[in-house]
Design a protein around this motif. Structure first.
Motif, PDB file in Angstrom:
ATOM      1  N   ARG A 306       0.831  -1.210   0.000  1.00 51.55           N
ATOM      2  CA  ARG A 306       0.000   0.000   0.000  1.00 51.55           C
ATOM      3  C   ARG A 306       0.863   1.257   0.000  1.00 51.55           C
ATOM      4  NH1 ARG A 306      -3.140  -3.011   3.712  1.00 51.55           N
ATOM      5  NH2 ARG A 306      -2.326  -1.805   5.470  1.00 51.55           N
ATOM      6  N   ILE A 307       1.969   1.215   0.732  1.00 52.31           N
ATOM      7  CA  ILE A 307       2.876   2.368   0.739  1.00 52.31           C
ATOM      8  C   ILE A 307       3.450   2.600  -0.654  1.00 52.31           C
ATOM      9  CG2 ILE A 307       5.079   3.244   1.620  1.00 52.31           C
ATOM     10  CD1 ILE A 307       4.482   1.724   4.226  1.00 52.31           C
ATOM     11  N   LEU A 308       3.918   1.538  -1.283  1.00 52.28           N
ATOM     12  CA  LEU A 308       4.542   1.671  -2.598  1.00 52.28           C
ATOM     13  C   LEU A 308       3.534   2.041  -3.673  1.00 52.28           C
ATOM     14  CD1 LEU A 308       7.059  -1.324  -2.550  1.00 52.28           C
ATOM     15  CD2 LEU A 308       7.463   1.071  -1.949  1.00 52.28           C
ATOM     16  N   ASP A 309       2.269   1.679  -3.474  1.00 54.42           N
ATOM     17  CA  ASP A 309       1.242   2.068  -4.444  1.00 54.42           C
ATOM     18  C   ASP A 309       1.175   3.585  -4.596  1.00 54.42           C
ATOM     19  OD1 ASP A 309       0.572  -0.545  -4.940  1.00 54.42           O
ATOM     20  OD2 ASP A 309      -1.185  -0.569  -3.615  1.00 54.42           O
ATOM     21  N   GLY A 310       1.430   4.288  -3.501  1.00 52.22           N
ATOM     22  CA  GLY A 310       1.390   5.744  -3.558  1.00 52.22           C
ATOM     23  C   GLY A 310       2.676   6.385  -4.052  1.00 52.22           C
ATOM     24  N   LEU A 311       3.733   5.591  -4.228  1.00 51.08           N
ATOM     25  CA  LEU A 311       5.032   6.128  -4.634  1.00 51.08           C
ATOM     26  C   LEU A 311       5.465   5.669  -6.022  1.00 51.08           C
ATOM     27  CD1 LEU A 311       6.954   5.511  -1.278  1.00 51.08           C
ATOM     28  CD2 LEU A 311       6.048   7.684  -2.096  1.00 51.08           C
ATOM     29  N   ARG A 312       4.798   4.632  -6.516  1.00 50.36           N
ATOM     30  CA  ARG A 312       5.276   3.985  -7.743  1.00 50.36           C
ATOM     31  C   ARG A 312       5.310   4.935  -8.937  1.00 50.36           C
ATOM     32  NH1 ARG A 312       2.328   0.318  -7.183  1.00 50.36           N
ATOM     33  NH2 ARG A 312       3.716  -1.146  -6.128  1.00 50.36           N
ATOM     34  N   GLY A 313       4.367   5.851  -9.018  1.00 52.89           N
ATOM     35  CA  GLY A 313       4.317   6.748 -10.169  1.00 52.89           C
ATOM     36  C   GLY A 313       5.458   7.737 -10.221  1.00 52.89           C
ATOM     37  N   SER A 314       6.055   8.047  -9.077  1.00 52.69           N
ATOM     38  CA  SER A 314       7.110   9.066  -9.034  1.00 52.69           C
ATOM     39  C   SER A 314       8.461   8.527  -8.583  1.00 52.69           C
ATOM     40  CB  SER A 314       6.680  10.196  -8.082  1.00 52.69           C
ATOM     41  OG  SER A 314       6.392   9.687  -6.789  1.00 52.69           O
ATOM     42  N   HIS A 315       8.536   7.258  -8.215  1.00 46.06           N
ATOM     43  CA  HIS A 315       9.780   6.677  -7.716  1.00 46.06           C
ATOM     44  C   HIS A 315      10.064   5.348  -8.406  1.00 46.06           C
ATOM     45  CE1 HIS A 315       8.676   9.494  -4.532  1.00 46.06           C
ATOM     46  NE2 HIS A 315       9.923   9.444  -4.110  1.00 46.06           N
ATOM     47  N   ARG A 316      11.307   5.146  -8.773  1.00 45.70           N
ATOM     48  CA  ARG A 316      11.744   3.885  -9.376  1.00 45.70           C
ATOM     49  C   ARG A 316      12.090   2.922  -8.242  1.00 45.70           C
ATOM     50  NH1 ARG A 316      13.069   2.435 -14.406  1.00 45.70           N
ATOM     51  NH2 ARG A 316      14.737   0.915 -14.802  1.00 45.70           N
ATOM     52  N   ILE A 317      11.331   1.836  -8.139  1.00 49.04           N
ATOM     53  CA  ILE A 317      11.434   0.929  -7.002  1.00 49.04           C
ATOM     54  C   ILE A 317      12.312  -0.257  -7.364  1.00 49.04           C
ATOM     55  CG2 ILE A 317      10.138  -0.556  -5.427  1.00 49.04           C
ATOM     56  CD1 ILE A 317       7.706   1.321  -6.014  1.00 49.04           C
ATOM     57  N   GLN A 337      24.932  -1.052  -4.537  1.00 46.41           N
ATOM     58  CA  GLN A 337      24.800  -0.963  -5.990  1.00 46.41           C
ATOM     59  C   GLN A 337      23.335  -1.053  -6.415  1.00 46.41           C
ATOM     60  OE1 GLN A 337      27.510  -3.159  -8.536  1.00 46.41           O
ATOM     61  NE2 GLN A 337      28.924  -3.481  -6.828  1.00 46.41           N
ATOM     62  N   ALA A 338      22.544  -1.875  -5.720  1.00 43.41           N
ATOM     63  CA  ALA A 338      21.130  -1.997  -6.060  1.00 43.41           C
ATOM     64  C   ALA A 338      20.414  -0.671  -5.852  1.00 43.41           C
ATOM     65  CB  ALA A 338      20.492  -3.092  -5.205  1.00 43.41           C
ATOM     66  N   ARG A 339      20.712  -0.014  -4.740  1.00 40.64           N
ATOM     67  CA  ARG A 339      20.049   1.276  -4.456  1.00 40.64           C
ATOM     68  C   ARG A 339      20.391   2.319  -5.510  1.00 40.64           C
ATOM     69  NH1 ARG A 339      18.075   5.521  -3.980  1.00 40.64           N
ATOM     70  NH2 ARG A 339      17.154   6.494  -2.125  1.00 40.64           N
ATOM     71  N   ALA A 340      21.590   2.252  -6.059  1.00 42.21           N
ATOM     72  CA  ALA A 340      22.012   3.234  -7.062  1.00 42.21           C
ATOM     73  C   ALA A 340      21.245   3.097  -8.371  1.00 42.21           C
ATOM     74  CB  ALA A 340      23.509   3.098  -7.321  1.00 42.21           C
ATOM     75  N   LEU A 341      20.519   1.995  -8.536  1.00 43.69           N
ATOM     76  CA  LEU A 341      19.778   1.767  -9.780  1.00 43.69           C
ATOM     77  C   LEU A 341      18.383   2.383  -9.767  1.00 43.69           C
ATOM     78  CD1 LEU A 341      20.728  -1.991 -10.356  1.00 43.69           C
ATOM     79  CD2 LEU A 341      21.613   0.007 -11.587  1.00 43.69           C
ATOM     80  N   GLY A 342      17.958   2.928  -8.625  1.00 39.27           N
ATOM     81  CA  GLY A 342      16.619   3.503  -8.558  1.00 39.27           C
ATOM     82  C   GLY A 342      16.491   4.536  -7.459  1.00 39.27           C
ATOM     83  N   ASP A 343      15.245   4.797  -7.060  1.00 37.97           N
ATOM     84  CA  ASP A 343      14.962   5.805  -6.039  1.00 37.97           C
ATOM     85  C   ASP A 343      14.688   5.202  -4.669  1.00 37.97           C
ATOM     86  OD1 ASP A 343      14.981   8.025  -7.937  1.00 37.97           O
ATOM     87  OD2 ASP A 343      13.082   7.208  -8.671  1.00 37.97           O
ATOM     88  N   LEU A 344      14.184   3.971  -4.645  1.00 37.19           N
ATOM     89  CA  LEU A 344      13.863   3.302  -3.391  1.00 37.19           C
ATOM     90  C   LEU A 344      14.359   1.856  -3.463  1.00 37.19           C
ATOM     91  CD1 LEU A 344      10.133   4.371  -2.809  1.00 37.19           C
ATOM     92  CD2 LEU A 344      12.125   5.240  -1.587  1.00 37.19           C
ATOM     93  N   LEU A 345      14.963   1.383  -2.391  1.00 37.33           N
ATOM     94  CA  LEU A 345      15.409  -0.007  -2.332  1.00 37.33           C
ATOM     95  C   LEU A 345      14.589  -0.758  -1.292  1.00 37.33           C
ATOM     96  CD1 LEU A 345      17.236  -2.372  -3.041  1.00 37.33           C
ATOM     97  CD2 LEU A 345      18.894  -1.497  -1.362  1.00 37.33           C
ATOM     98  N   VAL A 346      13.936  -1.843  -1.746  1.00 37.64           N
ATOM     99  CA  VAL A 346      13.176  -2.727  -0.873  1.00 37.64           C
ATOM    100  C   VAL A 346      13.928  -4.046  -0.747  1.00 37.64           C
ATOM    101  CG1 VAL A 346      11.023  -3.983  -0.568  1.00 37.64           C
ATOM    102  CG2 VAL A 346      10.988  -1.681  -1.571  1.00 37.64           C
ATOM    103  N   VAL A 347      14.162  -4.467   0.484  1.00 38.28           N
ATOM    104  CA  VAL A 347      14.847  -5.736   0.734  1.00 38.28           C
ATOM    105  C   VAL A 347      13.854  -6.696   1.389  1.00 38.28           C
ATOM    106  CG1 VAL A 347      16.740  -6.908   1.905  1.00 38.28           C
ATOM    107  CG2 VAL A 347      17.069  -4.589   1.006  1.00 38.28           C
ATOM    108  N   ALA A 348      13.663  -7.864   0.756  1.00 37.09           N
ATOM    109  CA  ALA A 348      12.795  -8.909   1.306  1.00 37.09           C
ATOM    110  C   ALA A 348      13.659 -10.013   1.894  1.00 37.09           C
ATOM    111  CB  ALA A 348      11.885  -9.471   0.215  1.00 37.09           C
ATOM    112  N   LEU A 349      13.486 -10.277   3.179  1.00 34.07           N
ATOM    113  CA  LEU A 349      14.286 -11.273   3.897  1.00 34.07           C
ATOM    114  C   LEU A 349      13.510 -12.575   4.065  1.00 34.07           C
ATOM    115  CD1 LEU A 349      15.716  -9.132   6.831  1.00 34.07           C
ATOM    116  CD2 LEU A 349      17.076 -10.265   5.086  1.00 34.07           C
ATOM    117  N   ASN A 350      14.168 -13.684   3.807  1.00 35.15           N
ATOM    118  CA  ASN A 350      13.590 -14.969   4.162  1.00 35.15           C
ATOM    119  C   ASN A 350      13.495 -15.068   5.681  1.00 35.15           C
ATOM    120  OD1 ASN A 350      15.211 -15.354   1.525  1.00 35.15           O
ATOM    121  ND2 ASN A 350      13.917 -17.200   1.564  1.00 35.15           N
TER     122      ASN A 350
END
Length: 456
Positions: A306-317, A337-350
């Motif tokens: 839901r948070i990213l739904d409001g940011l996706r149009g203006s931020h490269r996720i 390096q991953a963060r440098a490829l966009g505006d927001l970095l999301v990390v999903a942990l097992n």
């Protein structure tokens, strides 16, 4: 003259003031009836719609044809990380206090709901010197007394007039509001809270302290709960979240220390959103599960979506996932390096369970709480989520990132979620480790050292 030029504009409507308190209670699982006065205008009708969408019972809303519904507008500028910076607040006040007849209608509506209620929450957000709000002293006193006669605890909060809620079991105020009760300015928040409770005005008094946390005073002592270290996106609604979580915890039997601590956790989540968005029960459970680790960055997949739904149009996720067990310099470089490829970095942990099912017994070496805390501490990581499945495919499906980044010797076609992200115009990027240390190498070295042998 300063000029604000709107290049990208998004208008959002949300319940404010007492409406957000009610919505916050409902989001945590309570059944809530909202009693308030609205005007017969578009804003009043929108309040009813928003309240219904928040699963509030709106049968106790009273419409006053002669009253204009108050509207509070904020102009917010978004930074590169999605943080909101408030530039201007415009308040359209109600214009006049409600008539005696309208107040009587509201009183009757509340009275009809008291039987069977577990608590009554009185939220007075009138900031006007002319006292244009609904909860005038006579009505506030009458509602407190009626609830107390039925043995129903009353929770109250007030911006300018906390004194009119004497007799409420639990009063919530901030430091400035507490000073309006005429207490010595040199007293600390804890002393203020305890003195108010000891004088018999209230059973408990909670004073919110912003970035310092909160303190709850009773006649017997003081419970000081520090704030969690979080990145503040927007402080609006934090007090409402704290009130809602603390109140429900108390109704469930928690002691003042436990309840206030849960409220501080809820506030830590609330400041991570732009605007007044209620904290949900799964979000709060998730934060408590990890002991406050990752506060401000850690969200369950649905809430993060839901948070990213409001940011996706203006931020490269940018999205990446992994076990991140025995975190090392190779992980740091991958995430940087991953963060440098966009505006927001999301990390999903097992999660621990997912790691064990993927890697076998003995893994993870570091538990999920420690791994969340390490990843969240990195300034170039914006959000963290944890998943229990074997793969992150459902997380990717919900978060809908623009890029998926993996480290190591993967081929793009082996990356989970490749088809999903490419079907939306995104892409997969593989960043090679280039001989850097790996978790497996670290584990072999540690085992060799404990055996007294030389690692391979």
């Amino acid at each position: 003259m300063p000029v604000l030029r709107a290049v990208e504009e998004r208008v959002e409507h949300a319940l404010g003031a007492a409406g957000n308190v009610a919505a916050s209670l409902a989001a945590l699982g309570a059944q809530v009836a909202l009693a308030a006065v609205v005007g017969a205008d578009d804003a009043g009708r929108r309040i009813a719609e928003l309240a219904g969408a928040a699963r509030l019972d709106v049968d106790s809303l009273v419409t006053d044809p002669d009253r204009r519904t108050g509207v509070f507008s904020r102009i917010v500028l978004h930074g590169a990380t999605g943080a909101g910076h408030h530039q201007i607040r415009v308040d359209r006040e109600v214009g006049a206090a409600p008539s005696a007849a309208v107040r009587a209608s509201l009183e009757q509506a509340v009275d009809a709901r008291l039987d069977g209620a577990d608590a009554v929450v009185l939220a007075d957000y009138d900031e006007t010197a002319r006292r244009l709000g609904v909860l005038a002293p006579d009505l506030a006193g009458a509602l407190v007394e009626r609830a107390r006669r039925r043995g129903i605890p009353v929770v109250a909060t007030s911006r300018r007039h906390p004194e009119q809620f004497a007799g409420a079991e639990h009063l919530f105020v901030n430091r400035e509001e507490a000073r309006r009760l005429g207490l010595p300015a040199e007293q600390g928040a804890g002393a203020l809270a305890r003195r108010l409770a000891a004088e018999g005005r209230h059973g408990l008094v909670t004073i919110t302290l912003g970035g310092e946390g909160a303190v709850t005073g009773t006649a017997d002592g003081v419970h000081e709960i520090p704030a969690l270290p979080v990145r503040v996106v927007d402080p609006c609604g934090a007090g409402d979240a704290l009130l809602a979580a603390t109140t429900l915890a108390r109704l469930a039997g928690a002691d003042p220390d436990e309840a206030t601590r849960l409220g501080v956790h809820a506030a830590a989540l609330a400041v991570g959103f732009v605007g007044t968005r209620p904290v949900t029960a799964p979000e709060l459970v998730n934060l408590v599960r990890f002991g406050g680790a990752g506060a401000g960055k850690l969200h369950d997949p649905e809430s993060l979506g839901r948070i990213l739904d409001g940011l996706r149009g203006s931020h490269r996720i940018v999205f990446t996932n992994g076990f991140f067990d025995l975190f090392h310099s190779g992980h740091v470089e991958l995430l940087r390096q991953a963060r440098a490829l966009g505006d927001l970095l999301v990390v999903a942990l097992n999660s621990d369970r997912s790691t064990r099912e993927n890697k076998g017994e003995g893994r993870p070496v570091l538990g999920e709480r420690e791994r969340v805390e390490i990843i969240s501490s990195l300034e170039f990581v914006d959000y963290v989520t944890v998943f229990d499945e074997l793969t992150p495919i459902n997380v990717i499906r919900r978060l809908r990132p623009h890029l998926i980044v993996k480290g190591g010797s993967y081929r793009p076609e082996e990356v989970v979620g490749k088809d999903l992200v490419e079907s939306r115009g995104g892409r997969v990027v593989v960043i090679p480790y280039a001989g850097r240390v790996t978790t497996e190498k670290l584990i072999r070295s540690i085992k060799a050292a404990s055996d007294g042998t030389r690692p391979e």
